[in-house]
Write an enzyme that holds these catalytic residues in place. Sequence first.
Site, mmCIF file in Angstrom:
data_model
loop_
_atom_site.group_PDB
_atom_site.id
_atom_site.type_symbol
_atom_site.label_atom_id
_atom_site.label_comp_id
_atom_site.label_asym_id
_atom_site.label_seq_id
_atom_site.Cartn_x
_atom_site.Cartn_y
_atom_site.Cartn_z
ATOM 1 N N LEU A 73 5.745 -8.018 0.697
ATOM 2 C CA LEU A 73 5.217 -7.431 1.928
ATOM 3 C C LEU A 73 4.069 -6.493 1.559
ATOM 4 O O LEU A 73 4.274 -5.452 0.942
ATOM 5 C CB LEU A 73 6.317 -6.654 2.661
ATOM 6 C CG LEU A 73 7.542 -7.458 3.118
ATOM 7 C CD1 LEU A 73 8.584 -6.532 3.744
ATOM 8 C CD2 LEU A 73 7.147 -8.558 4.099
ATOM 9 N N ILE A 142 8.111 -4.342 -1.440
ATOM 10 C CA ILE A 142 7.464 -3.662 -0.310
ATOM 11 C C ILE A 142 6.330 -2.797 -0.853
ATOM 12 O O ILE A 142 6.563 -1.863 -1.619
ATOM 13 C CB ILE A 142 8.463 -2.786 0.476
ATOM 14 C CG1 ILE A 142 9.698 -3.596 0.897
ATOM 15 C CG2 ILE A 142 7.784 -2.176 1.703
ATOM 16 C CD1 ILE A 142 10.798 -2.757 1.511
ATOM 17 N N ASP A 143 5.104 -3.145 -0.464
ATOM 18 C CA ASP A 143 3.922 -2.461 -0.984
ATOM 19 C C ASP A 143 2.889 -2.347 0.142
ATOM 20 O O ASP A 143 1.781 -2.845 0.043
ATOM 21 C CB ASP A 143 3.368 -3.247 -2.185
ATOM 22 C CG ASP A 143 2.321 -2.476 -2.953
ATOM 23 O OD1 ASP A 143 2.456 -1.242 -3.055
ATOM 24 O OD2 ASP A 143 1.362 -3.103 -3.442
ATOM 25 N N VAL A 144 3.305 -1.692 1.215
ATOM 26 C CA VAL A 144 2.530 -1.668 2.459
ATOM 27 C C VAL A 144 1.847 -0.306 2.619
ATOM 28 O O VAL A 144 2.513 0.714 2.769
ATOM 29 C CB VAL A 144 3.438 -1.953 3.676
ATOM 30 C CG1 VAL A 144 2.645 -1.858 4.965
ATOM 31 C CG2 VAL A 144 4.089 -3.331 3.548
ATOM 32 N N ASN A 176 7.530 0.376 -3.275
ATOM 33 C CA ASN A 176 6.533 1.303 -3.803
ATOM 34 C C ASN A 176 6.160 2.306 -2.720
ATOM 35 O O ASN A 176 5.688 1.928 -1.656
ATOM 36 C CB ASN A 176 5.286 0.529 -4.257
ATOM 37 C CG ASN A 176 4.224 1.445 -4.825
ATOM 38 O OD1 ASN A 176 4.510 2.515 -5.357
ATOM 39 N ND2 ASN A 176 2.972 1.016 -4.723
#
Length: 221
Positions: A73, A142-144, A176
């Site tokens: 993501l 998750i790196d949004v 993250n």
Amino acid sequence: MIQKLFSYLIPIKIYKKKSARSKTIEVTWANGELVLDSENTNYSYGSLQRILRYGLRNIGYDQVLEMDHILVLGVAGGSVIKTLVDEIQYKHKITGVEIDSEMIQIANQYFELDKIKQLNLVIDDAFEFVLKTKDQYDLIIIDVFEDTNMPNFLFEKFFSDRICTLLRSNGYILFNTMILDEVHNVRNRKYISEIDSKLFTSKMLPRIEVHNELIIIKKND
């Protein structure tokens, strides 16, 4: 390439564009590698690649290689996907979700993301995708970010509960996060405290970059 050689002395900007979501997107040669940055932070490659590589190493490359389906993501330039495919030699399915179609154009042009055959790229909002998907995943990364901002929904219990339901047994979430002040520290601790400790094991990794903190959640067998 002359630009690559000179970049060991001074960063060389080769692309810059205004973006509705990230203010400014820049592609730069720095220390012999191409990096993707927004106005105030590194988006892909460079320090971000080191951070997510560190998280994957903590999970264990051998475990990653055995996974059937990984969800990313927040793709941006795709550095974590390149780490999975080029460095870890991951051979199975990757689904990448990115809200900014301009970012994907840059990722394809400069970082050749469209040449990765096992990658399915989806232009969508991470929140919407997570609500709709019927797949189960072995790893959710998750790196949004929008520049240095992280959307509030990432930390809401509804979203974290939904993410956790998408995990297979023994699956992992690698999240993250950016820490700029004490409010963010409190936010991360609250997030961890709301994870069901009977069903999941969660931890925060010691920071290797000043402003990034990785949270790892494992779904117990």
